[in-house]
Design an enzyme around this catalytic site. Structure first.
Site, short mmCIF file in Angstrom:
data_model
loop_
_atom_site.label_atom_id
_atom_site.label_comp_id
_atom_site.label_asym_id
_atom_site.label_seq_id
_atom_site.Cartn_x
_atom_site.Cartn_y
_atom_site.Cartn_z
N HIS A 87 3.54 12.03 9.68
CA HIS A 87 3.55 11.92 11.14
C HIS A 87 4.69 11.06 11.66
O HIS A 87 5.05 11.15 12.83
CB HIS A 87 2.22 11.35 11.64
CG HIS A 87 1.03 12.16 11.22
ND1 HIS A 87 0.79 13.43 11.68
CD2 HIS A 87 0.01 11.88 10.36
CE1 HIS A 87 -0.32 13.90 11.14
NE2 HIS A 87 -0.82 12.97 10.34
N HIS A 114 9.23 7.13 16.49
CA HIS A 114 8.86 8.37 17.18
C HIS A 114 10.12 9.07 17.66
O HIS A 114 11.03 8.43 18.21
CB HIS A 114 7.92 8.07 18.34
CG HIS A 114 6.60 7.52 17.90
ND1 HIS A 114 5.51 8.31 17.62
CD2 HIS A 114 6.21 6.24 17.65
CE1 HIS A 114 4.51 7.55 17.23
NE2 HIS A 114 4.91 6.29 17.24
N HIS A 131 7.83 1.30 16.89
CA HIS A 131 6.63 0.51 17.06
C HIS A 131 6.49 -0.46 15.91
O HIS A 131 6.42 -0.04 14.74
CB HIS A 131 5.38 1.41 17.11
CG HIS A 131 5.28 2.25 18.34
ND1 HIS A 131 4.44 3.35 18.45
CD2 HIS A 131 5.93 2.16 19.54
CE1 HIS A 131 4.56 3.88 19.64
NE2 HIS A 131 5.47 3.19 20.32
#
Length: 241
Positions: A87, A114, A131
């Site tokens: 992911h 991301h 993050h």
């Protein structure tokens, strides 16, 4: 937050980088895309403090003393392990200093990227978002968000890009942070992937870092669309400093 909830949050972050044991996707055409994450974890659909959000800067109030952020990230390169968890590209340092919130220490667990920013600022979506996930002794989480904009080559990111196929690397976390770490937005939110656990402190840095087009493309080769759509604010306050 209940102890069981804290344990579940911590386990999800440590094992999968803000993920759950049930697989999910970012494709809304699929059975477990963002619109259907409630099938993976009910709180993804029913939670009232979900992340990411669109930060409307004019509505931000002054950061309360109890939410003040201070960085203690390592200034020396530490051995880290990089992995593609399916992911996101996630980096787990073996040692680091972390941050403190109102004098309470939060250790850096991992950081991940991301392909486009999840949080928006006045409706603007940035080229990448990093993050940095931290945890205190009680199991509570604080996520520091750093926006990445296309521009100059980033030496600190280059080390990560060179290891995108896996393996250990040495990187000083402080080198990944923007020059100005004194100004940020704060709000209470959630993990941005299932189980979407709430009671997570969020700090979105106002200053950004740069990466050149080739570096951004390298991250997006692995994960281009791994960003959750913005969630309703539901009356939450956004603080700014």
């Amino acid at each position: 937050m209940k102890k069981m909830t804290l344990a579940a949050v911590a386990a999800g972050v440590l094992l999968t980088g803000c993920s759950s044991d049930v697989d999910f996707s970012y494709d809304d055409k699929g059975e477990f895309g963002p619109k259907n994450w409630g099938k993976v974890s009910k709180i993804c659909a029913e939670g009232q403090s979900q992340s990411p959000i669109n930060i409307i800067t004019k509505n931000a109030t002054m950061v309360a003393d109890a939410n003040a952020l201070e960085f203690h990230e390592s200034t020396e390169a530490v051995l880290s392990h990089e992995v593609d968890n399916g992911h996101a590209i996630k980096i787990t340092p073996e040692d680091d200093h972390g941050i403190s919130v109102n004098g309470e220490h939060y250790k850096l667990l991992q950081y991940h990227f991301h392909g486009k920013s999840e949080n928006l600022i006045d409706g603007k979506q940035f080229d990448l978002e990093m993050h940095l996930v931290h945890q205190n002794a009680k199991g509570e989480l604080a996520v520091v968000s750093v926006m990445v904009e296309e521009g100059e080559h980033n030496k600190a990111l280059e080390g990560i890009v060179a290891h995108l196929d896996g393996g250990d690397l040495k990187v000083a976390t402080v080198d990944l942070l923007p020059k100005d770490t004194q100004h940020y937005y704060h709000f209470m939110g959630s993990l941005t992937t299932p189980p979407c656990s709430e009671y997570v402190r969020w700090y979105v840095m106002k200053d950004t870092i740069s990466a050149d087009a080739k570096q951004i493309a390298a991250f997006r080769t692995h994960h281009k669309d791994n960003f959750r759509p913005v969630q309703p604010l539901n009356g939450r306050y956004i603080e700014g400093k």
